[in-house]
Design a protein around this motif. Structure first.
Motif, short mmCIF file in Angstrom:
data_model
loop_
_atom_site.label_atom_id
_atom_site.label_comp_id
_atom_site.label_asym_id
_atom_site.label_seq_id
_atom_site.Cartn_x
_atom_site.Cartn_y
_atom_site.Cartn_z
N ARG A 204 0.82 -1.21 0.00
CA ARG A 204 0.00 0.00 0.00
C ARG A 204 0.85 1.26 0.00
O ARG A 204 0.61 2.19 -0.78
CB ARG A 204 -0.92 -0.01 1.22
N GLY A 205 1.88 1.26 0.88
CA GLY A 205 2.72 2.46 0.96
C GLY A 205 3.56 2.67 -0.27
O GLY A 205 3.46 3.70 -0.94
N MET A 206 4.42 1.68 -0.61
CA MET A 206 5.28 1.83 -1.77
C MET A 206 4.49 1.84 -3.07
O MET A 206 4.88 2.49 -4.04
CB MET A 206 6.31 0.71 -1.80
N GLY A 207 3.37 1.10 -3.12
CA GLY A 207 2.53 1.15 -4.32
C GLY A 207 2.01 2.55 -4.57
O GLY A 207 1.98 3.03 -5.71
N THR A 208 1.57 3.21 -3.50
CA THR A 208 1.09 4.59 -3.64
C THR A 208 2.22 5.53 -4.02
O THR A 208 2.04 6.44 -4.85
CB THR A 208 0.44 5.05 -2.32
N VAL A 209 3.40 5.33 -3.43
CA VAL A 209 4.55 6.16 -3.78
C VAL A 209 4.90 5.99 -5.26
O VAL A 209 5.15 6.98 -5.97
CB VAL A 209 5.77 5.80 -2.90
N CYS A 210 4.93 4.74 -5.73
CA CYS A 210 5.23 4.48 -7.15
C CYS A 210 4.21 5.14 -8.06
O CYS A 210 4.55 5.72 -9.10
CB CYS A 210 5.27 2.98 -7.41
N LEU A 213 4.75 9.07 -7.91
CA LEU A 213 5.97 9.49 -8.60
C LEU A 213 5.89 9.21 -10.10
O LEU A 213 6.34 10.02 -10.91
CB LEU A 213 7.18 8.77 -8.00
N GLY A 214 5.33 8.05 -10.47
CA GLY A 214 5.19 7.75 -11.90
C GLY A 214 4.32 8.78 -12.60
O GLY A 214 4.64 9.23 -13.71
N SER A 215 3.21 9.16 -11.96
CA SER A 215 2.33 10.19 -12.55
C SER A 215 3.05 11.53 -12.63
O SER A 215 2.95 12.25 -13.65
CB SER A 215 1.06 10.32 -11.71
N TYR A 216 3.78 11.88 -11.56
CA TYR A 216 4.52 13.15 -11.56
C TYR A 216 5.57 13.18 -12.66
O TYR A 216 5.65 14.17 -13.43
CB TYR A 216 5.16 13.36 -10.19
N TYR A 217 6.38 12.12 -12.76
CA TYR A 217 7.43 12.09 -13.79
C TYR A 217 6.82 12.17 -15.18
O TYR A 217 7.30 12.91 -16.05
CB TYR A 217 8.24 10.80 -13.67
N ALA A 218 5.76 11.39 -15.42
CA ALA A 218 5.16 11.34 -16.76
C ALA A 218 4.59 12.70 -17.15
O ALA A 218 4.85 13.22 -18.25
CB ALA A 218 4.08 10.26 -16.80
N VAL A 219 3.79 13.30 -16.25
CA VAL A 219 3.17 14.59 -16.56
C VAL A 219 4.23 15.68 -16.72
O VAL A 219 4.18 16.49 -17.66
CB VAL A 219 2.15 14.96 -15.46
N GLY A 237 8.55 5.38 -12.33
CA GLY A 237 7.66 5.16 -11.20
C GLY A 237 7.49 3.70 -10.86
O GLY A 237 7.37 3.33 -9.69
N LEU A 238 7.50 2.83 -11.88
CA LEU A 238 7.27 1.41 -11.66
C LEU A 238 8.36 0.77 -10.81
O LEU A 238 8.08 -0.11 -9.98
CB LEU A 238 7.17 0.69 -13.01
N ILE A 239 9.61 1.19 -11.00
CA ILE A 239 10.72 0.57 -10.27
C ILE A 239 11.19 1.43 -9.10
O ILE A 239 12.29 1.23 -8.58
CB ILE A 239 11.91 0.30 -11.21
N THR A 240 10.36 2.36 -8.66
CA THR A 240 10.72 3.20 -7.52
C THR A 240 10.81 2.39 -6.24
O THR A 240 11.46 2.82 -5.28
CB THR A 240 9.69 4.34 -7.36
N TYR A 244 16.45 4.37 -5.02
CA TYR A 244 17.35 5.11 -5.90
C TYR A 244 17.42 4.55 -7.33
O TYR A 244 17.82 5.26 -8.24
CB TYR A 244 18.78 5.18 -5.33
N VAL A 245 17.05 3.29 -7.53
CA VAL A 245 17.18 2.70 -8.86
C VAL A 245 16.22 3.36 -9.84
O VAL A 245 16.57 3.65 -10.99
CB VAL A 245 16.96 1.18 -8.80
N GLY A 246 14.98 3.59 -9.40
CA GLY A 246 14.01 4.21 -10.29
C GLY A 246 14.45 5.58 -10.76
O GLY A 246 14.38 5.89 -11.95
N ALA A 247 14.94 6.39 -9.82
CA ALA A 247 15.37 7.74 -10.20
C ALA A 247 16.63 7.69 -11.05
O ALA A 247 16.76 8.46 -12.02
CB ALA A 247 15.62 8.58 -8.95
#
Length: 370
Positions: A204-210, A213-219, A237-240, A244-247
């Motif tokens: 729930r936590g990391m899923g919401t974070v992903c 962040l995925g929406s923020y990066y994409a937009v 966002g998917l691998i957040t 640090y790997v996602g970023a």
């Protein structure tokens, strides 16, 4: 009187074997039910909050279902087709990107890219491989998913299963609690709470974070004008969930594309880099502390290992159950280690020393709550 430990291990071993065999044998059949259960588990806290606000369980479930259907329709009509088209175009554009990269290196480092040089051949080979294999891999994945999750499963069975499970969630938990063996019920409840805490903090936590962040990066990348910004943002966002790997990967891909698209326009390139810097600041200081907290999570290496093993053994369904199984195994191993630290096997014959180890102290708050 409780059963001997040997008999208990036999029964629990048989239960685990039956679970594994059923997971392997049923496979695609239980897929919509696993998806529906995952959706219900994810949304159960929302239903609980609506109930606390005065809504009945039925009304809370109906509200959540309505919003879920609306979001799914918007994604299916607007986001998913664009995401697929950009992914296909990205694979097709790779050779041109490598050609531009070769031209860039040739202009500044002509000795590196002489005709027949190893670097030139390597770049050409990588570009051709990504174009041929990348598009083929994407088409194969889409075809496999299409054959695995047919229209009936996706649009009918999964929402129906999620609706009924969400509606009866508290009742099902109470029924399972009544079936627990009485001698071990307190310990099982304690372990179940820790497993739920781990899953809640991670899924729930990391899923919401992903998702955020995925929406923020994409937009943000699309607003800057970066080509394939939606794909890059979704990928980052998917691998957040891996720190640090996602970023790093998403930022490297986005900046690499920005260098070719905006070469000379350093403001746009700086904006692309700044998007990921801001994303990391928001994640580290706001999202992760608020949504995940300091509760025990899943180590990224252990998670990747579990996904790889269950995915290879049980396919897509195995990947879905890998996270809860990995969380359960992690909690059980911590419990076993704490019991071992408190046993005579570890402490020896010196029973006068302190009984509580460092790992035992981690269970003290839970014991106080019990």
């Amino acid at each position: 009187m409780a059963l001997p430990v040997k008999d208990q291990m036999k029964y629990w071993g048989v239960a685990a074997a039956v679970f594994m065999i059923a997971l392997w044998w049923l496979g695609d059949v239980i897929l919509p039910f696993v998806l529906g259960g995952a959706v219900a588990y994810f949304l159960d806290p929302v239903a609980d909050r609506l109930e606390a606000a005065g809504a009945s369980r039925a009304l809370a479930t109906a509200i959540i279902t309505l919003f879920g259907v609306l979001i799914f329709v918007v994604l299916a009509l607007l986001v998913v087709p664009t995401l697929i088209n950009q992914a296909v175009q990205l694979f097709d554009t790779v050779p041109k990107v490598f050609q531009d990269f070769q031209a860039f290196l040739t202009a500044r480092f002509p000795d590196l890219l002489d005709e027949g040089s190893t670097l030139r051949q390597s770049l050409t080979s990588v570009a051709e491989t990504i174009q041929s294999k990348g598009g083929q891999l994407l088409e194969t994945a889409l075809t496999s998913v299409g054959s695995l999750i047919n229209v009936v499963m996706l649009f009918v069975i999964v929402p129906v299963v999620a609706f009924y499970l969400l509606y009866d969630w508290d009742r099902m938990v109470a029924q399972i609690d009544n079936l627990l063996p009485r001698d071990h019920a307190p310990v099982i409840r304690k372990l179940a709470r820790e497993i739920d805490q781990t899953l809640a903090s991670f899924i729930r936590g990391m899923g919401t974070v992903c998702l955020i962040l995925g929406s923020y990066y994409a937009v943000a990348l699309m607003l800057v004008g970066l080509q394939f910004g939606l794909v890059v943002g979704a990928f980052a966002g998917l691998i957040t969930f891996i720190p640090y790997v996602g970023a790093l990967l998403g930022g490297a891909l986005a900046i690499g594309l920005a260098l070719f698209q905006f070469w000379g326009d350093w403001v746009s390139i700086g904006l692309v880099a700044g998007i990921f810097v801001i994303g990391q600041v928001i994640e580290g200081n706001v999202l992760t502390p608020k949504l995940v907290g300091n509760s025990v999570g899943l180590h990224p290496v252990w998670l990747i290992f579990a996904l790889s093993v269950f995915g290879s053994l049980f396919g897509f369904v195995g990947m879905l159950v890998a996270v809860p199984v990995a969380a359960a195994i992690g909690v059980l191993m911590r419990f076993v280690i704490s019991q071992y630290k408190d046993s005579r096997l570890y402490r020896g014959l010196d029973t006068d020393g302190p009984r509580q180890s460092v790992l035992d102290e981690s269970y003290a708050p839970d014991q106080a709550q019990d």
